[in-house]
Design a protein around this motif. Structure first.
Motif, PDB file in Angstrom:
ATOM      1  N   ASP A 161       5.856   8.636  52.792  1.00 40.94           N
ATOM      2  CA  ASP A 161       4.645   9.451  52.954  1.00 40.94           C
ATOM      3  C   ASP A 161       3.970   9.713  51.607  1.00 40.94           C
ATOM      4  N   LEU A 162       4.764   9.991  50.594  1.00 41.35           N
ATOM      5  CA  LEU A 162       4.211  10.232  49.262  1.00 41.35           C
ATOM      6  C   LEU A 162       3.519   8.984  48.719  1.00 41.35           C
ATOM      7  N   LEU A 163       4.141   7.833  48.893  1.00 37.21           N
ATOM      8  CA  LEU A 163       3.539   6.586  48.422  1.00 37.21           C
ATOM      9  C   LEU A 163       2.262   6.262  49.198  1.00 37.21           C
TER      10      LEU A 163
ATOM     11  N   MET B 129       5.580  17.645  35.416  1.00 35.95           N
ATOM     12  CA  MET B 129       4.307  17.003  35.681  1.00 35.95           C
ATOM     13  C   MET B 129       4.264  15.672  34.940  1.00 35.95           C
ATOM     14  N   ARG B 130       3.748  14.674  35.629  1.00 30.61           N
ATOM     15  CA  ARG B 130       3.504  13.375  35.007  1.00 30.61           C
ATOM     16  C   ARG B 130       2.117  12.926  35.423  1.00 30.61           C
ATOM     17  N   GLU B 131       1.440  12.241  34.516  1.00 34.07           N
ATOM     18  CA  GLU B 131       0.111  11.747  34.853  1.00 34.07           C
ATOM     19  C   GLU B 131      -0.160  10.436  34.138  1.00 34.07           C
ATOM     20  N   ARG B 132      -1.094   9.687  34.710  1.00 32.63           N
ATOM     21  CA  ARG B 132      -1.467   8.405  34.135  1.00 32.63           C
ATOM     22  C   ARG B 132      -2.930   8.131  34.468  1.00 32.63           C
ATOM     23  N   LEU B 133      -3.641   7.581  33.493  1.00 34.13           N
ATOM     24  CA  LEU B 133      -5.047   7.213  33.651  1.00 34.13           C
ATOM     25  C   LEU B 133      -5.134   5.735  34.007  1.00 34.13           C
ATOM     26  N   TYR B 134      -5.953   5.420  35.004  1.00 37.10           N
ATOM     27  CA  TYR B 134      -6.126   4.045  35.465  1.00 37.10           C
ATOM     28  C   TYR B 134      -7.598   3.639  35.372  1.00 37.10           C
TER      29      TYR B 134
ATOM     30  N   ARG C 121       1.252   3.272  42.782  1.00 38.45           N
ATOM     31  CA  ARG C 121       2.441   3.387  43.651  1.00 38.45           C
ATOM     32  C   ARG C 121       3.721   3.200  42.852  1.00 38.45           C
ATOM     33  N   HIS C 122       3.748   2.210  41.960  1.00 32.51           N
ATOM     34  CA  HIS C 122       4.940   1.979  41.134  1.00 32.51           C
ATOM     35  C   HIS C 122       5.220   3.183  40.227  1.00 32.51           C
ATOM     36  N   PHE C 123       4.183   3.730  39.622  1.00 31.76           N
ATOM     37  CA  PHE C 123       4.327   4.918  38.777  1.00 31.76           C
ATOM     38  C   PHE C 123       4.897   6.077  39.597  1.00 31.76           C
ATOM     39  N   THR C 124       4.386   6.242  40.812  1.00 32.08           N
ATOM     40  CA  THR C 124       4.864   7.319  41.680  1.00 32.08           C
ATOM     41  C   THR C 124       6.310   7.081  42.091  1.00 32.08           C
ATOM     42  N   ARG C 125       6.639   5.851  42.464  1.00 33.67           N
ATOM     43  CA  ARG C 125       8.018   5.519  42.845  1.00 33.67           C
ATOM     44  C   ARG C 125       8.975   5.829  41.700  1.00 33.67           C
ATOM     45  N   ASP C 126       8.615   5.423  40.490  1.00 37.51           N
ATOM     46  CA  ASP C 126       9.459   5.694  39.320  1.00 37.51           C
ATOM     47  C   ASP C 126       9.595   7.189  39.067  1.00 37.51           C
ATOM     48  N   THR C 127       8.498   7.914  39.228  1.00 37.87           N
ATOM     49  CA  THR C 127       8.523   9.367  39.019  1.00 37.87           C
ATOM     50  C   THR C 127       9.417  10.050  40.048  1.00 37.87           C
ATOM     51  N   LEU C 128       9.270   9.677  41.304  1.00 33.75           N
ATOM     52  CA  LEU C 128      10.105  10.273  42.357  1.00 33.75           C
ATOM     53  C   LEU C 128      11.576   9.986  42.109  1.00 33.75           C
ATOM     54  N   HIS C 129      11.881   8.777  41.663  1.00 33.95           N
ATOM     55  CA  HIS C 129      13.274   8.430  41.332  1.00 33.95           C
ATOM     56  C   HIS C 129      13.781   9.313  40.186  1.00 33.95           C
ATOM     57  N   THR C 130      12.984   9.455  39.145  1.00 31.90           N
ATOM     58  CA  THR C 130      13.370  10.292  38.000  1.00 31.90           C
ATOM     59  C   THR C 130      13.599  11.735  38.430  1.00 31.90           C
TER      60      THR C 130
ATOM     61  N   GLY D  57     -17.322   1.607  34.655  1.00 32.81           N
ATOM     62  CA  GLY D  57     -16.983   1.913  33.274  1.00 32.81           C
ATOM     63  C   GLY D  57     -16.054   3.101  33.106  1.00 32.81           C
ATOM     64  N   ARG D  58     -15.637   3.716  34.198  1.00 30.60           N
ATOM     65  CA  ARG D  58     -14.741   4.870  34.117  1.00 30.60           C
ATOM     66  C   ARG D  58     -13.477   4.593  34.903  1.00 30.60           C
ATOM     67  N   GLY D  59     -12.568   5.530  34.864  1.00 24.81           N
ATOM     68  CA  GLY D  59     -11.314   5.399  35.574  1.00 24.81           C
ATOM     69  C   GLY D  59     -10.994   6.648  36.353  1.00 24.81           C
ATOM     70  N   TYR D  60      -9.752   6.734  36.807  1.00 26.14           N
ATOM     71  CA  TYR D  60      -9.292   7.927  37.516  1.00 26.14           C
ATOM     72  C   TYR D  60      -7.929   8.322  36.966  1.00 26.14           C
ATOM     73  N   LEU D  61      -7.614   9.587  37.112  1.00 24.58           N
ATOM     74  CA  LEU D  61      -6.352  10.135  36.650  1.00 24.58           C
ATOM     75  C   LEU D  61      -5.487  10.462  37.858  1.00 24.58           C
ATOM     76  N   LEU D  62      -4.267   9.953  37.862  1.00 17.55           N
ATOM     77  CA  LEU D  62      -3.275  10.319  38.868  1.00 17.55           C
ATOM     78  C   LEU D  62      -2.329  11.316  38.215  1.00 17.55           C
ATOM     79  N   ARG D  63      -2.226  12.484  38.825  1.00 19.80           N
ATOM     80  CA  ARG D  63      -1.311  13.526  38.328  1.00 19.80           C
ATOM     81  C   ARG D  63      -0.320  13.865  39.436  1.00 19.80           C
ATOM     82  N   LEU D  64       0.955  13.875  39.096  1.00 21.32           N
ATOM     83  CA  LEU D  64       2.021  14.244  40.009  1.00 21.32           C
ATOM     84  C   LEU D  64       2.679  15.510  39.494  1.00 21.32           C
ATOM     85  N   ILE D  65       2.772  16.502  40.351  1.00 20.89           N
ATOM     86  CA  ILE D  65       3.367  17.788  39.979  1.00 20.89           C
ATOM     87  C   ILE D  65       4.520  18.050  40.935  1.00 20.89           C
ATOM     88  N   GLY D  66       5.708  18.157  40.393  1.00 25.46           N
ATOM     89  CA  GLY D  66       6.883  18.348  41.220  1.00 25.46           C
ATOM     90  C   GLY D  66       7.477  19.728  41.077  1.00 25.46           C
ATOM     91  N   THR D  67       7.958  20.275  42.193  1.00 24.91           N
ATOM     92  CA  THR D  67       8.728  21.512  42.199  1.00 24.91           C
ATOM     93  C   THR D  67      10.045  21.216  42.915  1.00 24.91           C
TER      94      THR D  67
END
Length: 120
Positions: free
Chosen positions: A35-37, A1-6, A17-26, A55-65
């Motif tokens: 499709d994922l992007l 699992m990887r996540e990032r707050l924006y 998208r860049h965070f997701t691309r890097d995660t998928l590569h890893t 004043g708030r943000g959102y969290l992107l969480r990627l969970i891989g199996t």
């Protein structure tokens, strides 16, 4: 699992998208890459337009199996209105068309909009 707050900013969609691309590569995920992007872009945009209060943000969480990737976007906005009835615009319609499943879950405060894509 990887996540990032924006933060609440349109520029974060590209960063997500860049965070997701890097995660998928890893993770070595190459199938359904576009499709994922697309799903990350649409879920992040949906959160910015409809779910992230000022004043708030959102969290992107990627969970891989071994066979799938789950994308979650957590926001602190009210309601679950996007799952009931037809969503405005085309973002969630696209997510529904390219993913193998999607939905909305409540959280306090806000909600989690998620989708899953099988890649093997």
């Amino acid at each position: 699992m990887r996540e990032r707050l924006y933060p609440r900013s349109p520029q974060t969609v590209q960063a997500a998208r860049h965070f997701t691309r890097d995660t998928l590569h890893t993770w070595g995920v190459t199938a359904r890459h576009d499709d994922l992007l697309l799903c990350v872009s649409e879920l992040a945009t949906n959160a910015l337009r409809h779910g992230v209060p000022r004043g708030r943000g959102y969290l992107l969480r990627l969970i891989g199996t071994d066979s799938a990737v789950r994308i979650e976007v957590h926001d602190s906005g009210p309601g679950l209105s996007r799952i009931n009835g037809r969503p405005p615009g085309r973002g969630l319609t696209l997510v529904g068309a390219v993913s193998d499943g999607w939905g909305v879950l409540p959280r306090s405060p806000g909600k989690v909009v998620w989708c899953e894509l099988v890649h093997r």
